[in-house]
Design an enzyme around this catalytic site. Structure first.
Site, PDB file in Angstrom:
ATOM      1  N   HIS A   1       0.816  -1.220   0.000  1.00 50.19           N
ATOM      2  CA  HIS A   1       0.000   0.000   0.000  1.00 50.19           C
ATOM      3  C   HIS A   1       0.851   1.273   0.000  1.00 50.19           C
ATOM      4  CE1 HIS A   1       0.384  -0.300   4.511  1.00 50.19           C
ATOM      5  NE2 HIS A   1       0.400   1.024   4.403  1.00 50.19           N
TER       6      HIS A   1
ATOM      7  N   ASP B   1       0.348  -7.711   1.660  1.00 48.75           N
ATOM      8  CA  ASP B   1       0.724  -6.293   1.710  1.00 48.75           C
ATOM      9  C   ASP B   1       2.243  -6.124   1.640  1.00 48.75           C
ATOM     10  OD1 ASP B   1       0.267  -3.573   1.750  1.00 48.75           O
ATOM     11  OD2 ASP B   1       0.209  -3.436   3.941  1.00 48.75           O
TER      12      ASP B   1
ATOM     13  N   ASN C   1       5.318   5.156   9.084  1.00 49.70           N
ATOM     14  CA  ASN C   1       6.082   3.980   9.497  1.00 49.70           C
ATOM     15  C   ASN C   1       5.816   2.771   8.609  1.00 49.70           C
ATOM     16  OD1 ASN C   1       5.943   5.200  12.687  1.00 49.70           O
ATOM     17  ND2 ASN C   1       7.829   4.177  12.037  1.00 49.70           N
ATOM     18  N   SER C   2       4.776   2.831   7.793  1.00 54.14           N
ATOM     19  CA  SER C   2       4.421   1.696   6.936  1.00 54.14           C
ATOM     20  C   SER C   2       5.614   1.211   6.134  1.00 54.14           C
ATOM     21  CB  SER C   2       3.329   2.110   5.940  1.00 54.14           C
ATOM     22  OG  SER C   2       2.075   2.077   6.524  1.00 54.14           O
TER      23      SER C   2
END
Length: 473
Positions: free
Chosen positions: A105, A135, A208-209
């Site tokens: 994402h 993901d 932080n993803s």
């Protein structure tokens, strides 16, 4: 009195010194591993609508908590610029030649990806491949020389309560370090049932993803991916994808640009305490097979509806959610061994695993049963009648009865039009052939009996447990 006061002070200072000595020091970890963490930003083309992804069943209401992937998103209705550059998240270098892992994402829909290192160098990156189900995305930059790369660890060795560290770019603040402990392991999300998430209390926020989660040995054990919050900001619960899951995806993406997963072709449901009692199983465990897809690997291997799959290649299936993960991890075309609980005993089945296809065929509209004269209500609080020959032919059933009325005091969570196919009691399976037969079976059971009904509703099968019967009927 003075000596007592002195003694208490000395003891207190001793405890304080001991506690201080046990506090972790993260400085060396950050110095050695921080350079391998990168900031990722993207550019998207004009007038592309960007919306916050919604988790099914958890749509936003005031005060309602829901899972949200933590990246900044443009809100619907805002003007769409010709070009939009946004700092989306983080990533980390896994090889010195420039391969980087991040979240799908983070780079989804990007026309241009920019990777910024801690030494301020910037590189354009290309997507090698991505996988929405986990993901995970693999991107690549072309450096002029070798890059710093992370070390990876074994998430299976992580212990709840162990210290862990995150490095990323929350709200655009690059190379931010936060720390906490492992709060839980093997957390399963409804929309991501192939990932046994690591739960932490590490402060994770927007940006932080895709960043790494380190253990105290400086090894990456996870990829920070989600937080639990009604606002999208940290509230003490965050989730990371185990690095072994990510590395398996990375290997496949690097080799062929996509991920192949195993499938066997069964619909399953959780085994509750009451279901375990009905099926004669020692405790709630395994995955109950609701239906077997025609022509599937499971059908060819002899898996039957009402089997409870308890092991896959020797791995215990403790919960329904274990089965999809275990099977998906097996390469298509590989032989596997299933252990199933069938009618009071254990059986072993050899199965050749097929390949998971992303496409799904929409279910047909449930067929409405023909109105027939209803029999008297039975001890389930139901009135049922036989299926016509045409209904059996259309539904491809050899027997079964249809529910025509549900009394207010009904003991089962059923509805009009449901078809009762079989009944399980103390591990004994009985095919239901007529209303008279069903009612006779029910009349002979103890009032506190626990039974399970195999129910057809539309095109789906399910097992419904009934704990106790009425005195009526």
């Amino acid at each position: 009195m003075n000596w007592m006061k002195f003694l208490f002070t000395a003891v207190a200072l001793g405890f304080a010194a001991q506690a201080g000595a046990q506090l972790p020091d993260f400085t060396r970890l950050v110095e050695e591993q921080g350079a391998a963490v990168v900031n990722i930003s993207t550019t998207q083309s004009a007038r592309r609508q960007i919306t916050v992804p919604q988790i099914p069943g958890l749509e936003s209401e005031e005060g309602q908590e829901f899972f949200r992937r933590f990246i900044p998103r443009q809100q619907p209705g805002q003007p769409q610029p010709r070009q939009e550059s946004r700092s989306l998240g983080s990533g980390f270098i896994i090889s010195k030649d420039g391969y980087i892992l991040t979240n799908d994402h983070v780079v989804e829909g990007a026309d241009e990806i920019t990777v910024k290192l801690t030494d301020k160098r910037e590189f354009k990156a290309k997507v090698i491949g991505s996988d929405k189900r986990t993901d995970i995305a693999l991107i690549k930059i072309e450096p002029t020389g070798p890059l710093p790369a992370v070390k990876t660890g074994d998430p299976a060795k992580l212990k709840v309560g162990e210290w862990v560290v995150a490095i990323g770019s929350p709200f655009g603040f690059e190379n931010t370090v936060t720390a906490g402990i492992v709060s839980g392991k093997g957390r399963i999300m409804q929309d991501a049932n192939l990932v046994p998430f690591i739960q932490t209390d590490v402060a994770i926020n927007v940006g932080n993803s895709g960043g790494p989660l380190f253990n105290m040995r400086g090894e990456v054990v996870g990829i920070n991916s989600r937080l639990f919050s009604p606002t999208g900001t940290y509230l003490g619960i965050a989730f990371a994808i185990p690095i072994d899951v990510a590395l398996d995806v990375q290997t496949q993406l690097q080799a062929k640009g996509r991920v192949s997963r195993g499938r066997i072709g069964v619909a399953i449901q959780e085994v509750s305490k009451d279901l375990a009692t009905s099926f004669g199983l020692d405790r709630p465990r395994g995955a109950l097979v609701v239906s077997v897809e025609k022509g599937s690997p499971a059908e060819r291997a002899g898996v039957e509806s009402s089997d409870i799959i308890t092991k896959v290649d020797g791995k215990p299936v403790d919960a329904q959610s274990d089965l999809p993960r275990f099977v998906a991890a097996i390469r298509p075309g590989t032989k596997a061994e299933l252990e199933v609980w069938r009618k009071g005993g254990i059986r072993s089945l050899s199965i050749t695993v097929g390949e998971w296809e992303e496409a799904r065929v929409a279910a047909r509209e449930p067929q409405k049963p023909q109105k027939q004269a209803a029999a008297a209500a039975n001890r389930l609080g139901l009135m049922v009648s036989e299926l016509s020959a045409k209904q059996k032919e259309d539904l491809k059933l050899s027997g079964g009865v249809v529910v025509t009325e549900v009394r207010p005091d009904a003991r089962a969570e059923l509805r009009r039009g449901d078809i009762l196919v079989s009944l399980v009691h103390k591990g004994q399976h009985t095919a239901i052939q007529s209303a008279e037969q069903l009612n006779k079976i029910l009349s002979g059971l103890d009032k506190n009996a626990v039974i399970t009904l195999q129910v057809r509703r539309g095109d789906s099968m399910a097992y419904v447990t009934v704990n106790g019967l009425t005195d009526k009927g």
